[in-house]
Scaffold this motif. Sequence first.
Motif, PDB file in Angstrom:
ATOM      1  N   PHE A 113       0.849  -1.194   0.000  1.00  0.00           N
ATOM      2  CA  PHE A 113       0.000   0.000   0.000  1.00  0.00           C
ATOM      3  C   PHE A 113       0.884   1.243   0.000  1.00  0.00           C
ATOM      4  CE2 PHE A 113      -2.386  -3.351   2.107  1.00  0.00           C
ATOM      5  CZ  PHE A 113      -3.646  -3.271   1.531  1.00  0.00           C
ATOM      6  N   HIS A 114       0.546   2.192  -0.855  1.00  0.00           N
ATOM      7  CA  HIS A 114       1.204   3.500  -0.838  1.00  0.00           C
ATOM      8  C   HIS A 114       0.248   4.501  -0.200  1.00  0.00           C
ATOM      9  CE1 HIS A 114       3.976   2.440  -4.475  1.00  0.00           C
ATOM     10  NE2 HIS A 114       4.220   1.719  -3.408  1.00  0.00           N
ATOM     11  N   ILE A 115       0.731   5.226   0.781  1.00  0.00           N
ATOM     12  CA  ILE A 115      -0.086   6.209   1.493  1.00  0.00           C
ATOM     13  C   ILE A 115       0.527   7.586   1.301  1.00  0.00           C
ATOM     14  CG2 ILE A 115      -0.989   6.918   3.742  1.00  0.00           C
ATOM     15  CD1 ILE A 115      -0.743   3.967   4.589  1.00  0.00           C
ATOM     16  N   MET A 134       5.289  10.534   1.188  1.00  0.00           N
ATOM     17  CA  MET A 134       4.710   9.235   0.885  1.00  0.00           C
ATOM     18  C   MET A 134       5.159   8.214   1.918  1.00  0.00           C
ATOM     19  SD  MET A 134       2.822   9.465  -1.872  1.00  0.00           S
ATOM     20  CE  MET A 134       2.666   7.745  -2.342  1.00  0.00           C
ATOM     21  N   PHE A 135       4.270   7.262   2.184  1.00  0.00           N
ATOM     22  CA  PHE A 135       4.571   6.161   3.091  1.00  0.00           C
ATOM     23  C   PHE A 135       4.213   4.855   2.392  1.00  0.00           C
ATOM     24  CE2 PHE A 135       3.330   9.920   5.397  1.00  0.00           C
ATOM     25  CZ  PHE A 135       4.335  10.078   6.337  1.00  0.00           C
ATOM     26  N   LYS A 141       5.257  -4.198   7.198  1.00  0.00           N
ATOM     27  CA  LYS A 141       5.977  -3.120   7.868  1.00  0.00           C
ATOM     28  C   LYS A 141       5.659  -1.785   7.193  1.00  0.00           C
ATOM     29  CE  LYS A 141       9.771  -6.205   9.146  1.00  0.00           C
ATOM     30  NZ  LYS A 141      11.218  -6.508   8.997  1.00  0.00           N
ATOM     31  N   ILE A 142       5.723  -0.724   7.985  1.00  0.00           N
ATOM     32  CA  ILE A 142       5.417   0.614   7.478  1.00  0.00           C
ATOM     33  C   ILE A 142       6.712   1.413   7.394  1.00  0.00           C
ATOM     34  CG2 ILE A 142       4.055   2.704   7.804  1.00  0.00           C
ATOM     35  CD1 ILE A 142       2.107   1.091   9.478  1.00  0.00           C
ATOM     36  N   TYR A 143       6.919   2.023   6.241  1.00  0.00           N
ATOM     37  CA  TYR A 143       8.122   2.816   6.014  1.00  0.00           C
ATOM     38  C   TYR A 143       7.735   4.226   5.581  1.00  0.00           C
ATOM     39  CZ  TYR A 143      10.220  -1.856   5.617  1.00  0.00           C
ATOM     40  OH  TYR A 143      10.610  -3.152   5.838  1.00  0.00           O
ATOM     41  N   SER A 144       8.663   5.145   5.786  1.00  0.00           N
ATOM     42  CA  SER A 144       8.501   6.510   5.302  1.00  0.00           C
ATOM     43  C   SER A 144       9.462   6.734   4.150  1.00  0.00           C
ATOM     44  CB  SER A 144       8.790   7.512   6.420  1.00  0.00           C
ATOM     45  OG  SER A 144       8.920   8.815   5.894  1.00  0.00           O
ATOM     46  N   SER A 145       8.982   7.402   3.115  1.00  0.00           N
ATOM     47  CA  SER A 145       9.858   7.742   1.996  1.00  0.00           C
ATOM     48  C   SER A 145      10.355   9.163   2.171  1.00  0.00           C
ATOM     49  CB  SER A 145       9.111   7.613   0.668  1.00  0.00           C
ATOM     50  OG  SER A 145       8.164   8.654   0.544  1.00  0.00           O
ATOM     51  N   ARG A 146      11.290   9.569   1.327  1.00  0.00           N
ATOM     52  CA  ARG A 146      11.773  10.938   1.362  1.00  0.00           C
ATOM     53  C   ARG A 146      10.689  11.889   0.870  1.00  0.00           C
ATOM     54  NH1 ARG A 146      17.850  10.554  -1.249  1.00  0.00           N
ATOM     55  NH2 ARG A 146      18.799   9.301   0.383  1.00  0.00           N
ATOM     56  N   SER A 147      10.839  13.144   1.206  1.00  0.00           N
ATOM     57  CA  SER A 147       9.896  14.142   0.718  1.00  0.00           C
ATOM     58  C   SER A 147      10.070  14.298  -0.784  1.00  0.00           C
ATOM     59  CB  SER A 147      10.140  15.488   1.408  1.00  0.00           C
ATOM     60  OG  SER A 147      11.401  16.007   1.038  1.00  0.00           O
ATOM     61  N   PHE A 148       9.031  14.753  -1.472  1.00  0.00           N
ATOM     62  CA  PHE A 148       9.104  14.902  -2.922  1.00  0.00           C
ATOM     63  C   PHE A 148      10.131  15.956  -3.325  1.00  0.00           C
ATOM     64  CE2 PHE A 148       5.190  12.507  -3.005  1.00  0.00           C
ATOM     65  CZ  PHE A 148       5.302  11.805  -4.187  1.00  0.00           C
ATOM     66  N   GLY A 149      10.279  16.985  -2.497  1.00  0.00           N
ATOM     67  CA  GLY A 149      11.277  18.004  -2.800  1.00  0.00           C
ATOM     68  C   GLY A 149      12.681  17.433  -2.798  1.00  0.00           C
ATOM     69  N   GLU A 150      12.964  16.587  -1.801  1.00  0.00           N
ATOM     70  CA  GLU A 150      14.288  15.975  -1.708  1.00  0.00           C
ATOM     71  C   GLU A 150      14.508  14.986  -2.842  1.00  0.00           C
ATOM     72  OE1 GLU A 150      17.050  13.650   1.628  1.00  0.00           O
ATOM     73  OE2 GLU A 150      14.987  14.223   2.069  1.00  0.00           O
ATOM     74  N   LEU A 151      13.472  14.209  -3.170  1.00  0.00           N
ATOM     75  CA  LEU A 151      13.587  13.267  -4.281  1.00  0.00           C
ATOM     76  C   LEU A 151      13.829  13.992  -5.599  1.00  0.00           C
ATOM     77  CD1 LEU A 151      10.713  10.751  -3.439  1.00  0.00           C
ATOM     78  CD2 LEU A 151      13.155  10.308  -3.337  1.00  0.00           C
TER      79      LEU A 151
END
Length: 214
Positions: A113-115, A134-135, A141-151
């Motif tokens: 799932f993408h949140i 995005m998460f 398991k639940i992970y956090s992704s980088r912010s879109f600005g950083e990506l």
Amino acid sequence: MANGRTEIMAVSEEYYEPVVKKENKIEYVDNLYLSKNILNNRENALNYFYTSPFYTSRSHLSLNEKIRVGKIISDDEEGYLFDITYDNLAVLKKNEPEDLVSIHIYYNTNSIFHISLTHKYNVKNIMCKKIIQMFCILNGKIYSSRSFGELLNNKIANIVRNVEKFYDCVNNMMNFNITSNYNFERKMDEQLDNQHMNYRLEDVYISTKKKKTG
């Protein structure tokens, strides 16, 4: 002050790590929730996400709290909203096991799932939406992704580096002459021309004698 000199003690400045960078190090799992619930629908997945620190640290700012108590959120209401934007349930459904225990393990292990965390705000009576972060729920398991600005910054930096490497490769292979209508001349030809530029025809001896064979 000692011996007429002033001694200044160096004070180390405390470093505050960005919230997003901290969250990227977090891997969250709630085995108790997973033992009682199957991640075979978006509602269960979102309820699972509500137990994570990614949500609880922002729940007081979230429109999801109103939804959880049964309130209806209008399209023009401002605030922060967590919502599932992707899942692979349709793919998993094709190979779903038959018994309940296997179904439980199957979905909690393989569902994705993408949140997205979206900021809804009003600008001159126009509702705008901006995805902040995005998460992902993967393998339970639940992970956090980088912010879109950083990506985006990293992506641009990688593109620039690749372009620079490309021009370095071209420059190593060829010479670019802007006066000749953007034609490339191979360096190898130029180097050979420079090597033999002083040769004259009388310096070349041509033999017509056949070599003996056998």
